[in-house]
Scaffold this motif. Structure first.
Motif, PDB file in Angstrom:
ATOM      1  N   PRO A  12       0.811  -1.225   0.000  1.00 34.51           N
ATOM      2  CA  PRO A  12       0.000   0.000   0.000  1.00 34.51           C
ATOM      3  C   PRO A  12       0.844   1.275   0.000  1.00 34.51           C
ATOM      4  CG  PRO A  12      -0.378  -1.285   2.007  1.00 34.51           C
ATOM      5  CD  PRO A  12       0.597  -2.041   1.162  1.00 34.51           C
ATOM      6  N   SER A  13       2.012   1.218   0.598  1.00 31.21           N
ATOM      7  CA  SER A  13       2.875   2.403   0.604  1.00 31.21           C
ATOM      8  C   SER A  13       4.150   2.084  -0.159  1.00 31.21           C
ATOM      9  CB  SER A  13       3.209   2.815   2.039  1.00 31.21           C
ATOM     10  OG  SER A  13       3.871   1.762   2.693  1.00 31.21           O
ATOM     11  N   GLY A  14       4.368   2.783  -1.266  1.00 37.61           N
ATOM     12  CA  GLY A  14       5.573   2.548  -2.048  1.00 37.61           C
ATOM     13  C   GLY A  14       5.366   1.503  -3.125  1.00 37.61           C
ATOM     14  N   ALA A  15       6.477   0.929  -3.551  1.00 40.70           N
ATOM     15  CA  ALA A  15       6.414  -0.040  -4.631  1.00 40.70           C
ATOM     16  C   ALA A  15       7.361  -1.193  -4.342  1.00 40.70           C
ATOM     17  CB  ALA A  15       6.790   0.623  -5.953  1.00 40.70           C
ATOM     18  N   LEU A  16       7.039  -2.321  -4.893  1.00 37.93           N
ATOM     19  CA  LEU A  16       7.908  -3.477  -4.805  1.00 37.93           C
ATOM     20  C   LEU A  16       8.838  -3.433  -6.013  1.00 37.93           C
ATOM     21  CD1 LEU A  16       8.424  -6.146  -3.257  1.00 37.93           C
ATOM     22  CD2 LEU A  16       6.873  -7.228  -4.873  1.00 37.93           C
ATOM     23  N   THR A  17      10.122  -3.535  -5.783  1.00 41.59           N
ATOM     24  CA  THR A  17      11.080  -3.483  -6.884  1.00 41.59           C
ATOM     25  C   THR A  17      11.554  -4.892  -7.227  1.00 41.59           C
ATOM     26  OG1 THR A  17      13.043  -3.330  -5.480  1.00 41.59           O
ATOM     27  CG2 THR A  17      11.919  -1.248  -6.029  1.00 41.59           C
ATOM     28  N   PRO A  18      12.060  -5.082  -8.451  1.00 43.90           N
ATOM     29  CA  PRO A  18      12.633  -6.387  -8.795  1.00 43.90           C
ATOM     30  C   PRO A  18      13.755  -6.784  -7.839  1.00 43.90           C
ATOM     31  CG  PRO A  18      12.336  -5.082 -10.773  1.00 43.90           C
ATOM     32  CD  PRO A  18      12.044  -4.182  -9.601  1.00 43.90           C
ATOM     33  N   PHE A  19      14.513  -5.804  -7.360  1.00 47.93           N
ATOM     34  CA  PHE A  19      15.604  -6.094  -6.423  1.00 47.93           C
ATOM     35  C   PHE A  19      15.070  -6.679  -5.118  1.00 47.93           C
ATOM     36  CE2 PHE A  19      17.502  -2.543  -8.919  1.00 47.93           C
ATOM     37  CZ  PHE A  19      18.473  -3.304  -9.558  1.00 47.93           C
ATOM     38  N   SER A  20      14.037  -6.059  -4.556  1.00 48.78           N
ATOM     39  CA  SER A  20      13.502  -6.558  -3.293  1.00 48.78           C
ATOM     40  C   SER A  20      12.810  -7.916  -3.485  1.00 48.78           C
ATOM     41  CB  SER A  20      12.560  -5.546  -2.643  1.00 48.78           C
ATOM     42  OG  SER A  20      11.507  -5.209  -3.510  1.00 48.78           O
ATOM     43  N   ALA A  21      12.170  -8.119  -4.630  1.00 47.96           N
ATOM     44  CA  ALA A  21      11.558  -9.419  -4.916  1.00 47.96           C
ATOM     45  C   ALA A  21      12.636 -10.492  -5.022  1.00 47.96           C
ATOM     46  CB  ALA A  21      10.749  -9.348  -6.205  1.00 47.96           C
ATOM     47  N   TYR A  22      13.735 -10.175  -5.683  1.00 42.51           N
ATOM     48  CA  TYR A  22      14.845 -11.128  -5.799  1.00 42.51           C
ATOM     49  C   TYR A  22      15.388 -11.503  -4.422  1.00 42.51           C
ATOM     50  CZ  TYR A  22      19.507 -12.953  -6.390  1.00 42.51           C
ATOM     51  OH  TYR A  22      20.632 -13.728  -6.280  1.00 42.51           O
ATOM     52  N   VAL A  23      15.577 -10.515  -3.574  1.00 43.06           N
ATOM     53  CA  VAL A  23      16.096 -10.782  -2.235  1.00 43.06           C
ATOM     54  C   VAL A  23      15.149 -11.719  -1.482  1.00 43.06           C
ATOM     55  CG1 VAL A  23      16.586  -9.754   0.013  1.00 43.06           C
ATOM     56  CG2 VAL A  23      17.468  -8.683  -2.056  1.00 43.06           C
ATOM     57  N   ALA A  24      13.861 -11.438  -1.548  1.00 43.68           N
ATOM     58  CA  ALA A  24      12.893 -12.297  -0.855  1.00 43.68           C
ATOM     59  C   ALA A  24      12.931 -13.720  -1.397  1.00 43.68           C
ATOM     60  CB  ALA A  24      11.493 -11.710  -1.004  1.00 43.68           C
ATOM     61  N   LEU A  25      12.953 -13.864  -2.716  1.00 38.78           N
ATOM     62  CA  LEU A  25      12.955 -15.194  -3.325  1.00 38.78           C
ATOM     63  C   LEU A  25      14.254 -15.944  -3.084  1.00 38.78           C
ATOM     64  CD1 LEU A  25      11.217 -14.264  -6.677  1.00 38.78           C
ATOM     65  CD2 LEU A  25      10.261 -15.708  -4.870  1.00 38.78           C
ATOM     66  N   SER A  26      15.346 -15.212  -3.006  1.00 37.06           N
ATOM     67  CA  SER A  26      16.654 -15.869  -2.861  1.00 37.06           C
ATOM     68  C   SER A  26      16.920 -16.369  -1.439  1.00 37.06           C
ATOM     69  CB  SER A  26      17.768 -14.918  -3.294  1.00 37.06           C
ATOM     70  OG  SER A  26      17.904 -13.844  -2.379  1.00 37.06           O
ATOM     71  N   ARG A  27      16.038 -16.077  -0.512  1.00 38.96           N
ATOM     72  CA  ARG A  27      16.238 -16.517   0.871  1.00 38.96           C
ATOM     73  C   ARG A  27      15.898 -17.991   1.081  1.00 38.96           C
ATOM     74  NH1 ARG A  27      19.535 -13.021   1.043  1.00 38.96           N
ATOM     75  NH2 ARG A  27      19.101 -10.989   1.893  1.00 38.96           N
TER      76      ARG A  27
END
Length: 72
Positions: A12-27
């Motif tokens: 709701p606040s801001g945007a999800l970036t490809p970088f942050s998605a990659y970090v989440a998936l790479s965990r």
């Protein structure tokens, strides 16, 4: 982490970036240990993450091509 539950929906606040998605998936330890909480915008992974990086990638491609041509 053994298993991860990830929400790739736009926050709701801001945007999800490809970088942050990659970090989440790479965990996780692999595809079989990732669960997505809900759907997400496909453009998150199909558009270039940064205009500046796209310009730099193009410049590096030109440098690579020039180097390849010199060594022939």
């Amino acid at each position: 982490m053994g298993h991860v539950l990830i929400d790739l929906h736009k926050p709701p606040s801001g945007a999800l970036t490809p970088f942050s998605a990659y970090v989440a998936l790479s965990r996780s330890k692999g595809r079989s240990t990732i669960r997505l909480l809900r759907g997400f915008e496909p453009k998150l992974f199909t558009t270039h993450p940064s205009d500046d990086l796209a310009v730099e990638d193009a410049r590096l491609d030109l440098c690579d091509a020039a180097t390849q041509n010199q060594s022939i």
